[in-house]
Motif scaffolding. Structure first.
Motif, PDB file in Angstrom:
ATOM      1  N   TRP A  78       0.825  -1.214   0.000  1.00 19.89           N
ATOM      2  CA  TRP A  78       0.000   0.000   0.000  1.00 19.89           C
ATOM      3  C   TRP A  78       0.860   1.266   0.000  1.00 19.89           C
ATOM      4  N   CYS A  79       0.286   2.351  -0.497  1.00 21.64           N
ATOM      5  CA  CYS A  79       0.972   3.640  -0.480  1.00 21.64           C
ATOM      6  C   CYS A  79       1.176   4.060   0.973  1.00 21.64           C
ATOM      7  N   CYS A 121      -1.764   5.109   3.539  1.00 22.52           N
ATOM      8  CA  CYS A 121      -3.055   4.493   3.200  1.00 22.52           C
ATOM      9  C   CYS A 121      -3.746   4.009   4.483  1.00 22.52           C
ATOM     10  N   CYS A 128      -7.085  -2.720  -3.798  1.00 27.22           N
ATOM     11  CA  CYS A 128      -5.954  -2.438  -2.896  1.00 27.22           C
ATOM     12  C   CYS A 128      -6.206  -3.113  -1.558  1.00 27.22           C
ATOM     13  N   ASN A 145     -13.058   3.464   0.895  1.00 28.65           N
ATOM     14  CA  ASN A 145     -12.329   4.710   0.612  1.00 28.65           C
ATOM     15  C   ASN A 145     -13.088   5.570  -0.394  1.00 28.65           C
ATOM     16  N   CYS A 150      -7.989   6.703   1.044  1.00 26.22           N
ATOM     17  CA  CYS A 150      -7.052   6.482  -0.058  1.00 26.22           C
ATOM     18  C   CYS A 150      -6.293   7.800  -0.234  1.00 26.22           C
ATOM     19  N   VAL A 151      -5.063   7.814   0.293  1.00 28.77           N
ATOM     20  CA  VAL A 151      -4.314   9.074   0.260  1.00 28.77           C
ATOM     21  C   VAL A 151      -3.896   9.439  -1.159  1.00 28.77           C
ATOM     22  N   PHE A 161      -5.794   8.736  -4.144  1.00 29.06           N
ATOM     23  CA  PHE A 161      -6.839   9.144  -5.088  1.00 29.06           C
ATOM     24  C   PHE A 161      -8.026   9.867  -4.465  1.00 29.06           C
TER      25      PHE A 161
HETATM   26  S1  SF4 Z   1      -6.253   2.596  -1.526  1.00 28.39           S
HETATM   27 FE1  SF4 Z   1      -5.249   4.414  -2.326  1.00 28.39          FE
HETATM   28  S2  SF4 Z   1      -3.722   4.891  -0.838  1.00 28.39           S
HETATM   29 FE2  SF4 Z   1      -4.346   2.847  -0.405  1.00 28.39          FE
HETATM   30  S3  SF4 Z   1      -2.883   1.625  -1.522  1.00 28.39           S
HETATM   31 FE3  SF4 Z   1      -4.632   1.927  -2.852  1.00 28.39          FE
HETATM   32  S4  SF4 Z   1      -4.103   3.696  -4.073  1.00 28.39           S
HETATM   33 FE4  SF4 Z   1      -2.720   3.678  -2.339  1.00 28.39          FE
END
Ligand code: SF4
Ligand SMILES: Cc1ncc(C[n+]2csc(CCOP(=O)(O)OP(=O)(O)O)c2C)c(N)n1
Ligand SMILES: [Mg+2]
Lengths: 312, 600
Positions: free
Chosen positions: A39-40, A43, A74, A144, A223-224, A226
């Motif tokens: 994950w980013c 997140c 994700c 999210n 979701c940081v 998007f």
């Molecule tokens: S949900 Fe958003 S923040 Fe989390 S991993 Fe996926 S793209 Fe990245």
């Protein structure tokens, strides 16, 4: 060996989930950690994972007795990050898969991790039917309000006006309300939490785990990448308000729960609805017990021979 | 009534084809069933054929039963006797009657046509009126099916004691007056004097068999085969003609400690079955045509994740909703190849009702042995027809498949070290002592099930999944040749057409034509030995109930062409939604053999 099916030996050792772990050393967070999450950074899903480890640790669950099932997204990468039996299934279909596990294996704790698209769009029909059947498992949806994995398309929970790649002018379709959906479908445990409040997440997970039947947690999980800031309004550290379900709310009152679920964002957090209703698992077990009483002591080939006798 | 023999005042017959035509609410299937089961009890061979109306509220329906003393391979092209309850039954089915065959009709409802008197022997009985009279006038004409059964019993000197037993089994248990009425109707039919109108018949002595016969249709045989194989979980969604199997499993599995779940759709069904299989209980899902289309994504997951599963497809006419109550063999391509990506799976096709039972067991064992989905392709014809077959040795056939949770020192769900590509599936709940647990996944993965984009691993894992099928193929028996081991023309068939093909081969060989046949039960992977067989025949024709396709051969034809690059392979295809008649095949053989083979 042969009475296996009438009374499967496998089931004899399949002790129902409530049984306490014996003298075995129980897994710690370290042993439960598998791949480093993809994950980013930042997140919201990280927090859910950390609390899942905590839950397993705190509730003294044996490592092999927990199964994490997910679809695609994700959030659905979840099972790779847990050092325990895991299934990464197909998009939207984790619930029926997990139902198959739950119905055949009363000895396991079955958790499903899903995203808003996975659970409410492609998997919407399964959500309804798993809820109405009251299958004994826990579903955590990391909502999210966007499609993360496929990089920012509108999701069924995106608010009107949300600018995505499929609605560059802002989303126009009415979003669904997952809590109302769950209540209407007949879920017996409906809760809402947010990943920015770890204690509350754990509290909801524990309550869900203790619930007999289909327990559903909607967990706001930012979701940081998007949809940054989507849930600031529910985060006191960002100037938002984290309001609990009022103490006087009657969780068995369906109409009150429905009304509460309709409050505008940031809404309430906690258990909205919880009732006792026989689980699919228990109902099927009862049917089996009734039938098997009539064939007690017979091996399966003898039961079949009886049936064939009528076809001669 | 192929060859009448001289007897003691009765005409001896070897086999007889009776077509019963009426409306479905008249209990047509019930008398057909009685005749079939009687034949089974009398150690006679039997095969039936029926049409189910696609509308629910009655409507025309037929049941055809062929009873004989030798091996019965097909339900018979033409009827010896037509039992017609209504004008529409009479007019609609007279064409299926042999010239000089007997039409036994209900003279209360049927107005015989003068122009047909010369070609068919007409015997009118006021069946409706006499039934009402026999039962006491209260039940309208309900029971006329049993009355007619009495007539047939007299005509063919059937075993009355056994028939009454069967009637008792069927109508006993209910309100006593029901059985009483049924027996009265039967007696009345039996004592009606046909003597002045018709001679009576008698079957030649049946072959003595050591084993008792069971009588059931293909759907039943398949479902019981799954139970015998140890399947204790299933999931499905209703669709004709598959529904019977799910209804049976739903009803029967609880006796064995199992469960069948009716799901919200076919996708949920396969997913739920996969969940149970993953959890250690090899499960079944099934459907017909449209439902298989829905299942294909999850089927691909089963291939990728290497989870055992049995998928039943009772084929009907397609594409789309197609012909829901007709037969076709047009799902072979989707069964073998349906799903995106390279997704090798096993496909089996039972050739008779009896075979349904054994193929079900084989499918379960292959799925377990190779951790792979196995598709069983049956079709509407085999699903609904009733046959008598030797009762399986149940004590031997039945197997138990308890969940094995033996702790493992370590576990790689996708171990690349296995030469045959087969790694063992371990159910959740299994303790892995080194603390490294498997993820079962649809993403390309490493040996532990963790995602990888590595070009080498994708190549190796793709090869592994394919190699499993190749090693399975090596274990398959060479197909048997029906007829001479070499010759001019080889027919290849699969599934429910085995009977008519073999009967056609018998005809052709009797007429001196050098024709043989091979019937394939393993469609994917193909068994070894075909190349050698193909080399000793001049021409090869794949007989299939599907379209000849853009390039002139049907679906199995296409698979065989791709496999063997053999231009001798062509198709004999048809798409009328009806089972092959022996005559259809015999004619095509004659065209191909005596008129000189057409060269392409
Ligand atoms: S949900 Fe958003 S923040 Fe989390 S991993 Fe996926 S793209 Fe990245
Ligand atoms: C059948 C199918 N359709 C589409 C996709 C592509 N896809 C993967 S994840 C996803 C949506 C993910 O959104 P969500 O469920 O909200 O999860 P998130 O990534 O936001 O956690 C889509 C459309 C797919 N994998 N399979
Ligand atoms: Mg999402």
């Amino acid at each position: 060996m042969t009475t296996a099916i009438a009374q499967p030996p496998a089931r004899e050792e399949l002790v129902p989930v409530a049984a306490p772990a014996a003298e075995r050393k129980l897994p710690t967070k370290k042993e439960l950690t598998a791949d480093h999450p993809t994950w980013c950074p930042g997140c919201g899903d990280f927090s859910v994972l950390a609390l899942y480890f905590k839950l397993i640790e705190k509730r003294r669950v044996l490592q092999e007795k927990v199964v994490s099932v997910s679809g695609i997204g994700c959030s659905s990468r979840f099972p790779y990050f847990v050092q325990a039996h895991g299934v990464h299934f197909i998009h939207g279909r984790a619930l029926p898969f997990a139902t198959g596990v739950s119905l055949t294996r009363p000895d396991l704790h079955v958790f499903v991790f899903s995203g808003d698209g996975d659970a409410f769009s492609i998997g919407g029909n399964h959500f309804t039917h798993t809820a109405r059947k009251n299958v004994n498992l826990t579903l955590v949806v990391m909502d999210n309000e966007v499609y993360g994995l496929t990089k920012k398309q509108t999701s069924p929970t995106s608010p009107v006006g949300f600018k995505s790649k499929t609605d560059i002018w802002g989303a126009v379709d009415q979003p669904i309300n997952p809590l109302k959906q769950a209540i209407a479908a007949g879920a017996t445990f409906v809760a809402r939490t947010t990943s920015t409040n770890p204690n509350h997440v754990l509290q909801m997970m524990e309550a869900a785990m203790d619930h007999e039947g289909f327990s559903f947690i909607e967990c706001l999980s930012e979701c940081v990448e998007f949809y940054p800031g989507a849930f600031d309004g529910a985060n006191p550290r960002k100037g938002g308000a984290f309001n609990l379900v009022p103490a006087e709310h009657d969780v068995t009152d369906e109409v009150a729960a429905y009304r509460l679920a309709g409050e505008p964002f940031p809404g309430r957090f906690g258990i909205f609805y919880q009732v006792k209703r026989p689980t699919k698992n228990a109902l099927e077990a009862r049917i089996n017990a009734d039938y098997q009483a009539k064939t007690a002591g017979l091996e399966s080939w003898q039961i079949l021979a009886r049936t064939f006798e009528k076809m001669k | 009534m192929a060859a009448p023999l001289k007897g003691n005042g009765r005409v001896k017959v070897r086999d007889v084809v009776i077509r019963i035509a009426g409306n479905s609410q008249d209990g047509i299937q019930a008398i057909g069933g009685f005749l079939a089961r009687l034949a089974g009890r009398s150690e006679q061979d039997v095969m039936t054929y029926m049409t189910i109306p696609s509308t629910i509220s009655g409507g025309p329906s037929i049941f055809q039963v062929r009873i004989g003393t030798g091996d019965i391979l097909s339900a018979g092209d033409e009827a010896d006797v037509l039992l017609a309850f209504y004008q529409h039954s009479y007019e609609g089915h007279i064409g299926s009657l042999k010239t000089h065959g007997i039409v036994l009709f209900d003279s209360d409802h049927v107005e015989p046509k003068p122009e047909w008197q010369a070609d068919y022997r007409h015997v009118g009985v006021p069946i409706s009126g006499l039934t009402v009279e026999a039962i006491g006038g209260t039940a309208r004409d309900k029971g006329k099916n049993v009355y007619a059964l009495g007539l047939l019993a007299k005509m063919f000197d059937l075993n009355v004691t056994k028939l009454k037993e069967l009637i008792g089994e069927r109508f006993g248990g209910k309100d006593a007056s029901v059985l009483e009425n049924a027996l009265s109707a039967f007696e009345a039919g039996y004592s009606y004097s046909l003597g002045h109108l018709l001679e009576t018949f008698e079957f030649a002595e049946g072959l003595k068999r050591g084993v008792k016969q069971v009588v059931m249709n293909g759907n039943d045989a398949l479902a019981y085969g799954l139970i015998a194989a140890g399947v204790r979980f299933g999931a499905g969604y209703p669709i004709t003609p598959w529904s019977d199997i799910m209804e049976l499993l739903r009803r029967e599995l609880p006796k064995y400690g199992g469960t069948f779940v009716q799901c919200e759709d076919e996708i949920a069904s396969i997913c739920m079955a996969l969940g149970a299989s993953y959890a250690g209980r090899v499960a079944v899902t099934g459907t017909s045509g449209p439902g298989l289309s829905l299942k294909t994504e999850a089927l691909g997951w089963a291939v990728m994740a290497e989870v055992p599963l049995v998928v039943v497809d009772v084929q009907r006419g397609g594409p789309s909703t197609g012909l829901p109550t007709n037969v076709e063999q047009s799902d072979l391509n989707i069964a073998c190849f349906g799903s995106h990506g390279d997704s090798p799976r096993v496909v089996l096709a039972p050739a008779s009702v009896e075979d349904c039972f054994y193929v079900a067991i084989e499918a379960v064992n292959l799925a377990r042995r190779y951790s792979v989905p196995v598709v069983i392709l049956t079709d509407q014809a085999i699903a609904t027809r009733i046959e008598a077959f030797d009762e399986p040795n149940l004590q031997k056939a039945c197997q138990e498949l308890p969940v094995d949770l033996t702790p493992a020192p370590e576990h790689k769900p996708y171990d690349l070290a296995e030469a045959d590509g087969v790694a063992r599936h371990r159910a959740p709940g299994t303790r892995v002592l080194n603390g490294i647990y498997p993820v079962i996944t649809g993403l390309e993965h490493d040996e532990y099930g963790h995602p990888t984009g590595s070009p080498t691993l994708h190549t190796k894992m793709t090869a592994k999944r394919r190699r499993k099928l190749q090693s399975l193929a090596e274990t398959l028996p060479d197909p048997e040749i029906y007829g001479a081991p070499e010759g001019k023309l080889l027919l290849i068939g699969w599934g429910s057409t085995m009977g008519p093909i073999r009967e056609a081969v018998d005809h052709a060989r009797a007429a001196g034509q050098p024709v043989s046949a091979v019937h394939l039960r393993h469609l994917h992977p193909l068994p070894p030995g075909l190349e050698r067989i193909f080399s000793v025949f001049e021409h090869i024709r794949v007989v299939e109930m599907n379209d000849e396709g853009v390039y002139g051969y049907g679906q199995l034809g296409g698979v065989l062409r791709a496999r063997f690059c053999n231009p001798k392979i062509r198709g004999i295809n048809k798409t009328d939604g009806l089972a092959f008649k022996v005559r259809d095949i015999v004619e095509r053989i004659r065209e191909e053999v005596t008129d000189g083979m057409r060269h392409y």
